[in-house]
Design a protein around this motif. Structure first.
Motif, PDB file in Angstrom:
ATOM      1  N   GLY A   1      62.805  25.764  21.619  1.00 53.18           N
ATOM      2  CA  GLY A   1      63.450  25.759  22.939  1.00 53.18           C
ATOM      3  C   GLY A   1      62.956  24.632  23.830  1.00 53.18           C
ATOM      4  N   LEU A   2      61.861  23.987  23.416  1.00 55.96           N
ATOM      5  CA  LEU A   2      61.281  22.903  24.231  1.00 55.96           C
ATOM      6  C   LEU A   2      61.876  21.538  23.866  1.00 55.96           C
ATOM      7  CD1 LEU A   2      57.558  24.059  23.911  1.00 55.96           C
ATOM      8  CD2 LEU A   2      59.008  24.298  25.941  1.00 55.96           C
ATOM      9  N   ILE A   3      62.612  21.497  22.760  1.00 54.45           N
ATOM     10  CA  ILE A   3      63.148  20.228  22.249  1.00 54.45           C
ATOM     11  C   ILE A   3      64.666  20.200  22.486  1.00 54.45           C
ATOM     12  CG2 ILE A   3      63.240  18.642  20.274  1.00 54.45           C
ATOM     13  CD1 ILE A   3      60.377  19.478  20.952  1.00 54.45           C
ATOM     14  N   GLY A   4      65.157  19.154  23.124  1.00 55.98           N
ATOM     15  CA  GLY A   4      66.578  19.083  23.442  1.00 55.98           C
ATOM     16  C   GLY A   4      67.389  18.430  22.336  1.00 55.98           C
TER      17      GLY A   4
ATOM     18  N   LEU B   1      55.605  20.528  12.433  1.00 53.93           N
ATOM     19  CA  LEU B   1      56.867  20.286  11.704  1.00 53.93           C
ATOM     20  C   LEU B   1      57.671  21.574  11.590  1.00 53.93           C
ATOM     21  CD1 LEU B   1      56.069  17.658   8.930  1.00 53.93           C
ATOM     22  CD2 LEU B   1      56.467  17.368  11.375  1.00 53.93           C
ATOM     23  N   GLY B   2      57.048  22.695  11.763  1.00 53.24           N
ATOM     24  CA  GLY B   2      57.792  23.963  11.824  1.00 53.24           C
ATOM     25  C   GLY B   2      58.658  24.004  13.073  1.00 53.24           C
ATOM     26  N   VAL B   3      58.131  23.449  14.184  1.00 54.73           N
ATOM     27  CA  VAL B   3      58.934  23.348  15.415  1.00 54.73           C
ATOM     28  C   VAL B   3      60.125  22.417  15.180  1.00 54.73           C
ATOM     29  CG1 VAL B   3      58.909  22.536  17.818  1.00 54.73           C
ATOM     30  CG2 VAL B   3      56.968  23.867  16.925  1.00 54.73           C
ATOM     31  N   ILE B   4      59.872  21.311  14.485  1.00 52.35           N
ATOM     32  CA  ILE B   4      60.960  20.370  14.152  1.00 52.35           C
ATOM     33  C   ILE B   4      62.010  21.066  13.289  1.00 52.35           C
ATOM     34  CG2 ILE B   4      61.510  18.245  12.886  1.00 52.35           C
ATOM     35  CD1 ILE B   4      59.870  17.637  15.366  1.00 52.35           C
ATOM     36  N   ARG B   5      61.561  21.772  12.252  1.00 53.57           N
ATOM     37  CA  ARG B   5      62.486  22.471  11.344  1.00 53.57           C
ATOM     38  C   ARG B   5      63.284  23.533  12.093  1.00 53.57           C
ATOM     39  NH1 ARG B   5      57.980  21.450   7.311  1.00 53.57           N
ATOM     40  NH2 ARG B   5      59.005  20.148   5.739  1.00 53.57           N
ATOM     41  N   ALA B   6      62.624  24.300  12.944  1.00 55.85           N
ATOM     42  CA  ALA B   6      63.316  25.376  13.677  1.00 55.85           C
ATOM     43  C   ALA B   6      64.319  24.787  14.673  1.00 55.85           C
ATOM     44  CB  ALA B   6      62.293  26.242  14.402  1.00 55.85           C
TER      45      ALA B   6
END
Ligand SMILES: CSC[C@H]1O[C@H](OP(=O)(O)O)[C@H](O)[C@@H]1O
Length: 346
Positions: free
Chosen positions: A147-150, A173-178
């Motif tokens: 939710g922090l990445i647009g 990279l889990g944040v990137i993948r999600a």
């Protein structure tokens, strides 16, 4: 290179520990099998396996090997064998707190047992539980961070905090993948991460395998990339986070954070609760110093004069005032971190 979909960085298979030999990536995907805790200790020391959550689980699996192969017939003698194994495994790398966490959790499971055979089973079962939980934790963390990445943004990351730093899926990279799984189109800028090049060898490998747009930069181009407006957010992993919000991570993270602050770019850290160390202060944390050869050469080729003096710390510390938020499986801790980190632990 054909990569299995359900690839795990480290696994317990038929009473052996199986792991990817990360020193062979990106050229070769090689799996190695270990039968003794001493072999697992060497693998952690030599970065065959690396990354805080991955070495936490590997340490626990090392204890499972010690328990399975010990001939001790009593609780006390088996516990003595487990403590010997714990000491060797704990001594491999001092900075990532997950190694201590994994070993202590496996030993705590053993301490509840009243006979040697149930102790053996308890250590194996607890290490398997940690491995399974790690993947679930990473996916929950990824969702909390996505939710922090647009949509359309470019995220810079440093080192490798991906599937190869965990059992699977990754933290940063889990944040990137999600974020991608949430339908957003994002790009990644990965730093090479000298001297061991976890960024170029591992992060670029993972993201290209996933079909994620990744551009590799030398560590020296962090400031340039930000000054050129190429970076919207930064997300990195962590090896130890204090209750004050001080983050210990791969050497160079502090420089990335300082540059991000200079350019008004949000800087996030993604880490499971097992990476937090609420009992220590900065004076208690040992920064791992690694061998000079990592700096004076790459592979077999020398890139510095023989005998030159070298300073090669594997980690540095980023102060909380440079951090926009800490992403965990329980939510995102925002400044002031003393209060928000305490809230994560209920
Ligand atoms: C998800 S924790 C990964 C963390 O560990 C790395 O260090 P190393 O490759 O030396 O184990 C780096 O600090 C990553 O951020």
């Amino acid at each position: 290179m054909d990569i299995p979909q359900d690839l795990k960085t480290v696994e317990w298979r038929d009473g052996r520990v199986v792991m990817i030999d990360q020193t062979r990536l990106p050229g070769e995907l090689v799996f190695v099998e270990y039968e003794t805790y001493g072999q697992v200790a060497d693998a952690i020391r030599n970065l065959v396996i690396r990354g805080a959550p991955a070495i936490g689980v590997a340490g626990a699996f090392g204890l499972a090997l010690a328990a399975s192969r010990s001939t001790a017939g009593t609780v006390d003698s088996l516990m003595a064998d487990l403590c010997t194994a714990r000491d060797e495994l704990l001594g491999t790398r001092p900075t990532a707190v997950n190694l201590k966490w994994g070993l202590e959790r496996a030993l705590a499971a053993a301490e509840k047992c009243t006979d040697a055979d149930s102790m053996r089973r308890a250590v194996v079962d607890e290490s398997l539980a940690m491995a399974e939980e790690d993947v679930k934790t990473n996916k929950e963390m990824g969702k909390n961070g996505s939710g922090l990445i647009g949509d359309g943004e470019t995220v810079m990351t440093h080192c490798n905090a991906g599937a190869l730093a965990t059992v699977s899926y990754g933290t940063a990279l889990g944040v990137i993948r999600a974020t991608r799984e949430a339908g957003k189109n994002i790009r990644v800028i990965a730093t090479e991460t000298r001297p061991v090049q976890q960024g170029s060898r591992l992060t670029a490998f993972e993201l290209m395998h996933d079909g994620i747009d990744v551009r590799l930069i030398p560590d020296t181009a962090v400031g340039y990339s930000m000054a050129q407006g190429l970076v919207d957010k930064v997300v990195v992993g962590a090896d130890r986070i204090l209750g004050t919000g001080h983050v210990y991570n791969k050497i160079g993270t502090y420089q990335v954070a300082a540059m991000a602050a200079r350019h008004g770019i949000p800087f996030y850290v993604a880490a499971p609760l097992s990476t937090f160390d609420l009992d220590s202060g900065p004076e208690d944390v040992v920064i791992e110093q690694r061998k000079a050869a990592e700096v004076t050469g790459i592979g077999d080729s020398m890139t510095a004069p023989d005998g030159v003096g070298v300073i090669n710390p594997a980690f540095d510390v980023t102060p909380p005032e440079l951090i926009s938020g800490i992403i965990t499986e329980k939510g995102v801790a925002a400044p002031p971190f003393k209060e928000s980190i305490r809230a994560l632990f209920g």
